[in-house]
Design a protein around this motif. Structure first.
Motif, PDB file in Angstrom:
ATOM      1  N   MET A 126       0.851  -1.161  -0.084  1.00 27.67           N
ATOM      2  CA  MET A 126       0.049   0.035  -0.032  1.00 27.67           C
ATOM      3  C   MET A 126       0.858   1.168   0.080  1.00 27.67           C
ATOM      4  N   GLY A 127       2.026   1.052   0.486  1.00 29.63           N
ATOM      5  CA  GLY A 127       2.944   2.322   0.700  1.00 29.63           C
ATOM      6  C   GLY A 127       3.444   2.717  -0.724  1.00 29.63           C
ATOM      7  N   HIS A 128       3.674   1.977  -1.812  1.00 23.48           N
ATOM      8  CA  HIS A 128       3.986   2.378  -3.025  1.00 23.48           C
ATOM      9  C   HIS A 128       2.807   3.381  -3.580  1.00 23.48           C
ATOM     10  N   MET A 129       1.588   2.912  -3.586  1.00 24.49           N
ATOM     11  CA  MET A 129       0.406   3.525  -4.067  1.00 24.49           C
ATOM     12  C   MET A 129       0.264   4.789  -3.343  1.00 24.49           C
ATOM     13  N   LEU A 130       0.120   4.942  -1.885  1.00 23.25           N
ATOM     14  CA  LEU A 130      -0.027   6.101  -1.296  1.00 23.25           C
ATOM     15  C   LEU A 130       0.981   7.272  -1.366  1.00 23.25           C
ATOM     16  N   LEU A 131       2.354   6.608  -1.377  1.00 19.26           N
ATOM     17  CA  LEU A 131       3.456   7.763  -1.544  1.00 19.26           C
ATOM     18  C   LEU A 131       3.615   8.184  -2.923  1.00 19.26           C
ATOM     19  N   GLY A 132       3.303   7.229  -3.879  1.00 19.46           N
ATOM     20  CA  GLY A 132       3.271   7.799  -5.503  1.00 19.46           C
ATOM     21  C   GLY A 132       2.113   8.763  -5.483  1.00 19.46           C
ATOM     22  N   PHE A 133       0.888   8.641  -5.098  1.00 24.51           N
ATOM     23  CA  PHE A 133      -0.120   9.476  -5.087  1.00 24.51           C
ATOM     24  C   PHE A 133       0.178  11.060  -4.440  1.00 24.51           C
ATOM     25  N   LEU A 134       1.021  10.668  -3.288  1.00 23.17           N
ATOM     26  CA  LEU A 134       1.438  12.006  -2.667  1.00 23.17           C
ATOM     27  C   LEU A 134       2.250  12.542  -3.436  1.00 23.17           C
ATOM     28  N   PHE A 135       3.358  12.084  -4.033  1.00 21.90           N
ATOM     29  CA  PHE A 135       4.235  12.763  -4.918  1.00 21.90           C
ATOM     30  C   PHE A 135       3.687  13.231  -5.914  1.00 21.90           C
ATOM     31  N   LEU A 136       2.698  12.849  -6.754  1.00 22.40           N
ATOM     32  CA  LEU A 136       1.792  13.418  -7.459  1.00 22.40           C
ATOM     33  C   LEU A 136       1.216  14.746  -7.267  1.00 22.40           C
ATOM     34  N   LEU A 137       0.703  14.790  -5.991  1.00 25.27           N
ATOM     35  CA  LEU A 137       0.095  16.102  -5.383  1.00 25.27           C
ATOM     36  C   LEU A 137       1.253  17.011  -5.243  1.00 25.27           C
ATOM     37  N   ILE A 138       2.372  16.609  -4.777  1.00 19.74           N
ATOM     38  CA  ILE A 138       3.482  17.615  -4.520  1.00 19.74           C
ATOM     39  C   ILE A 138       4.046  18.277  -5.983  1.00 19.74           C
ATOM     40  N   VAL A 139       4.023  17.360  -6.775  1.00 25.48           N
ATOM     41  CA  VAL A 139       4.298  17.684  -8.378  1.00 25.48           C
ATOM     42  C   VAL A 139       3.528  18.707  -8.808  1.00 25.48           C
ATOM     43  N   LEU A 140       2.280  18.291  -8.536  1.00 26.30           N
ATOM     44  CA  LEU A 140       1.135  19.216  -9.137  1.00 26.30           C
ATOM     45  C   LEU A 140       1.155  20.492  -8.519  1.00 26.30           C
ATOM     46  N   ARG A 141       1.204  20.574  -7.132  1.00 22.06           N
ATOM     47  CA  ARG A 141       1.374  21.864  -6.620  1.00 22.06           C
ATOM     48  C   ARG A 141       2.582  22.956  -7.063  1.00 22.06           C
ATOM     49  N   ARG A 142       3.855  22.140  -7.435  1.00 18.47           N
ATOM     50  CA  ARG A 142       4.730  22.855  -8.147  1.00 18.47           C
ATOM     51  C   ARG A 142       4.359  23.310  -9.337  1.00 18.47           C
ATOM     52  N   ASP A 143       3.834  22.613 -10.097  1.00 19.92           N
ATOM     53  CA  ASP A 143       3.378  23.015 -11.521  1.00 19.92           C
ATOM     54  C   ASP A 143       2.387  23.923 -11.627  1.00 19.92           C
ATOM     55  N   ILE A 144       1.333  23.818 -10.583  1.00 17.01           N
ATOM     56  CA  ILE A 144       0.517  25.134 -10.341  1.00 17.01           C
ATOM     57  C   ILE A 144       1.050  26.383 -10.137  1.00 17.01           C
ATOM     58  N   LEU A 145       1.886  26.389  -9.184  1.00 17.03           N
ATOM     59  CA  LEU A 145       2.567  27.664  -8.699  1.00 17.03           C
ATOM     60  C   LEU A 145       3.530  28.024 -10.005  1.00 17.03           C
ATOM     61  N   HIS A 146       4.350  27.285 -10.747  1.00 18.07           N
ATOM     62  CA  HIS A 146       4.974  27.758 -11.875  1.00 18.07           C
ATOM     63  C   HIS A 146       4.130  28.132 -12.728  1.00 18.07           C
TER      64      HIS A 146
END
Length: 758
Positions: free
Chosen positions: A437-457
């Motif tokens: 489960m950790g791979h899926m939860l942390l993979g989704f969290l990383f997508l959220l972090i990247v999405l936040r940076r993408d939006i700010l950019h």
């Protein structure tokens, strides 16, 4: 024994216990033409055999036994009737024209019923199998049958069968009913009350006449005295509350990463609102005031390597101080990359730029940002397509595997850690699936972090922020999105593999690990070479070739020397070609004239005169491929898939170490967040690899040999060492991704013509 003889036996059994009767026969006759036939008739069935008892092995070998001992199907009296008599008829016959001597002994088994948490020792042989009865206590819903032996051989089979007569307790029929495992030194079977309506079952022990099923030598001739001392212990399995605790532990452990990410994002936003000299940052991370460079730089000038006015028609590729229109990322009128690359002026610029001894980021980030961003988004969409087409057949296949295991009862199909395999529903080892489960939860969290940076950019680009346009590493998030999807899919496919881990589906667990390592290396290279990185199509095609080689290596690489020679040659040549392309930044053509050009470069730069490298800041020596190829040829590892994965990981670590060293050598800084991520990555990876090398099973060996490595749970009574590896490796990959995401944050205020390329 001639003519036929009919014996009638009567046994009085107490009603308090379930006792069984065992019949022992022995005949000195070895004449296979006239065996002695024994038929035992009971109230519930008929049991028959012959002496000599014949077993057939591999290559039509036969094994004859003069001594046979069988346990008869027990008769359980009821408390209302009191003591009951068991009537048994034994018929002895032979068609021999002469008399044959035999010995018949009927005894009552005193310890036929096994007790919970109490070890019981006994001896069995091919012609003298054993089985015992076990009843579930009132407060126990699941038990684990643990069987151990001091001797590896002879090979044996442990079977759990319902209370049905006759009991299948010979080598040729033990697989006809119930659940069974082959065994050398230990075996473990988890049994649930719900699977047996009568809340009781037989535990059957059969010794095989040959050992090839357990990995023994096929050509070895064994003595017929194949007895094995066994010890069986039945212990209660975990309660349902442990399942709930394990699921809560898994969720809460990884939800803490979400909480930590929210805190870091909040603190970062708070810092961005603090004035910095004459410049202040908005909450969204956008520079709101002009920068001194814009005042000191003449309008329309460029600090790149080549004046942009050389472009056809005055078209700009990446001009400092010239912002992009709002919504440029989604503008349908964006030109294709080929519109630029086919222009002869741009080709000339590329060649001129690559003749410079010291390159800076401005030299390799000249294409329109929209074009490059669109190119890297293909990585994201392609990996989603690959994931769907890869995962659906995998899920269908593992469901079929699990169904076959449940229907046939053959637990040799799947290589679990049976001492810590907790079933749930139709799944035989739910703990191995939950730990992914950790791979899926942390993979989704990383997508959220990247999405936040993408939006700010994007917001900064819409506001034409000078720091976003002309400073720092160009922000392209397509590869980061692809890495997040790959991490999630690693969890999905690893869970699918652990539904039924075996030789046939090993690649499910490693395929996306190859892609993760490859994407990370591509991202590291893209950071300083945004214009000349590999396309998504060529990258994924390369991953496909690697996966094909991994499959071929598992099938042919164990004993085939020619495969290792061919693979090593392909490995070294491909590495040399890639290294050349990287060193010359895509300007070295690979065609039929490559050998002539390579010889010319070798002669002019090494023999005629000792020339220094063209790019002093570049380092790409193919020593790692050569070393790994030599290692493979000499040792030929049995686990070829892990060998290939080790090559990828070692190259990634070497590249990351080189990148960090060159970054520090160039007087660049490591900010607190990337520094913390680097330390966390090193610590967590070290702990994860420790648990990874605690081998609990191995599909390279026979199922019986694999079970010798089984060990009990170590975490919450639910997770084993490999589950802990799943937890830690997910966290380690997450921190590794954060390192790549934040490593160059210190360059956000540095002009691109001041950022070196390496």
């Amino acid at each position: 024994a001639s003519p036929p003889l009919d014996l009638k036996l009567s046994c009085s059994l107490p009603s308090a216990n379930v006792d069984a009767v065992r019949v022992y026969v022995n005949s000195s006759s070895e004449n296979l033409q006239y065996p002695v036939l024994f038929v035992v008739r009971q109230q519930k069935g008929v049991l028959s055999w012959q002496v000599p008892l014949i077993f057939r092995g591999l290559y039509q070998r036969t094994y004859n036994y003069q001594e046979v001992s069988r346990t008869l199907c027990p008769s359980e009296p009821t408390p209302e009737t009191g003591p009951s008599d068991q009537i048994i008829f034994v018929d002895v016959a032979s068609m021999a024209p002469f008399n044959i001597a035999y010995e018949l002994l009927v005894t009552r088994l005193e310890n036929f019923q096994l007790e919970t948490n109490k070890a019981f020792n006994f001896t069995a042989s091919p012609s003298q199998p054993q089985y015992f009865l076990y009843k579930f206590p009132q407060d126990v819903d699941s038990v684990i049958i643990k069987v151990v032996s001091d001797a590896v051989y002879p090979c044996s089979v442990v079977s759990v069968q319902d209370i049905v007569c006759p009991v299948y307790d010979l080598d040729h029929n033990v697989e006809f009913n119930g659940v069974y495992q082959s065994m050398t030194k230990q075996a473990a079977i988890t049994v649930q009350r719900k699977d047996f309506p009568g809340e009781q079952f037989f535990v059957v022990f059969v010794i095989k006449p040959e050992d090839y099923a357990c990995g023994g030598n096929v050509n070895r001739t064994w003595n017929l005295q194949r007895t094995k001392n066994l010890q069986v212990t039945i212990v209660p399995s975990i309660k349902k509350s442990i399942y709930v605790q394990a699921m809560f532990f898994s969720f809460l452990s990884f939800l803490s990463f979400y909480l930590g990410s929210v805190v870091v994002a909040f603190v970062t936003d708070m810092k961005l609102t603090v004035p910095f000299g004459s410049v202040s940052f908005a909450g969204s991370g956008i520079m709101t005031s002009s920068h001194p460079i814009t005042a000191s730089t003449p309008e329309g000038s460029s600090y790149g390597a080549i004046d942009e006015s050389s472009s056809s028609g005055g078209r700009q590729l990446s001009s400092p101080g010239c912002g992009l229109p709002a919504g440029s990322d989604t503008d349908s009128s964006v030109e294709e990359e080929s519109d630029f690359d086919t222009m002869p002026e741009i080709e000339s610029d590329k060649n001129v730029i690559r003749t410079k001894v010291f390159l800076y980021l401005s030299d390799l980030s000249r294409k329109d940002r929209r074009i490059v961003s669109k190119k890297y988004k293909i990585y994201f969409w392609n990996i989603i397509t690959i994931a769907v087409f890869y995962a659906l057949p995998v899920i269908q296949l593992v469901i079929t595997y699990q169904t076959v295991v449940n229907v046939t009862g053959n637990q040799d199909i799947c290589y679990y850690n049976f001492l810590c395999a907790h079933p749930l529903g139709v799944l035989s080892a739910f703990n191995n699936i939950l730990s992914n489960m950790g791979h899926m939860l942390l993979g989704f969290l990383f997508l959220l972090i990247v999405l936040r940076r993408d939006i700010l950019h994007r917001r900064a680009m819409e506001m034409k922020d000078i720091y976003t346009l002309d400073y720092g590493i160009p922000k392209h998030f397509g590869l980061f999105y692809a890495m997040g999807i790959a991490l999630m899919m690693e969890g999905v496919l690893s869970a699918c593999y652990h539904v039924c881990p075996n030789y046939s589906n090993f690649q499910f667990d490693t395929s996306f690990m190859y892609m993760i390592a490859g994407l990370c290396m591509l991202k590291l290279y893209q950071t300083r070479h945004p214009d000349i990185n590999a396309s998504a199509y060529s990258a994924y095609a390369s991953f496909a070739v690697v996966i094909c080689l991994a499959v071929l290596g598992v099938v042919f690489g164990k004993n085939d020397m020619w495969f290792w020679v061919i693979f090593s040659m392909i490995h070294v040549l491909a590495s040399l070609a890639l290294s050349t392309q990287i060193y010359y930044m895509g300007r070295f053509k690979i065609d039929l004239g490559i050998f002539r050009r390579a010889a010319m470069v070798l002669y002019t730069d090494c023999i005629q005169q000792c020339s220094r490298p063209m790019y002093m800041g570049m380092s790409n020596v193919p020593s790692s491929p050569s070393f790994s190829a030599i290692f493979g040829l000499l040792y030929r590892p049995r686990d070829f898939a892990s060998y290939i994965l080790g090559i990828f990981i070692c190259n990634l670590l070497l590249y990351l170490a080189f990148y960090i060293i060159m970054k520090l050598r160039s007087s660049e800084k490591l900010l607190p967040i990337p520094l913390f991520c680097i330390v966390a990555t090193a610590v967590v990876w070290a702990a994860a690899l420790y648990f990874f090398f605690q081998t609990l099973s191995s599909w390279e060996e026979t199922p019986a040999e694999s079970r010798e490595k089984n060990r009990p749970c170590i975490l919450l009574g639910f997770f084993d060492d490999h589950d802990v590896w799943h937890f830690l490796s997910a966290a380690a990959l997450f921190f590794s991704f954060l390192v790549l995401l934040t490593l160059d944050d210190d360059l956000d205020t540095v002009r691109r013509d001041k950022i070196p390329v390496f």
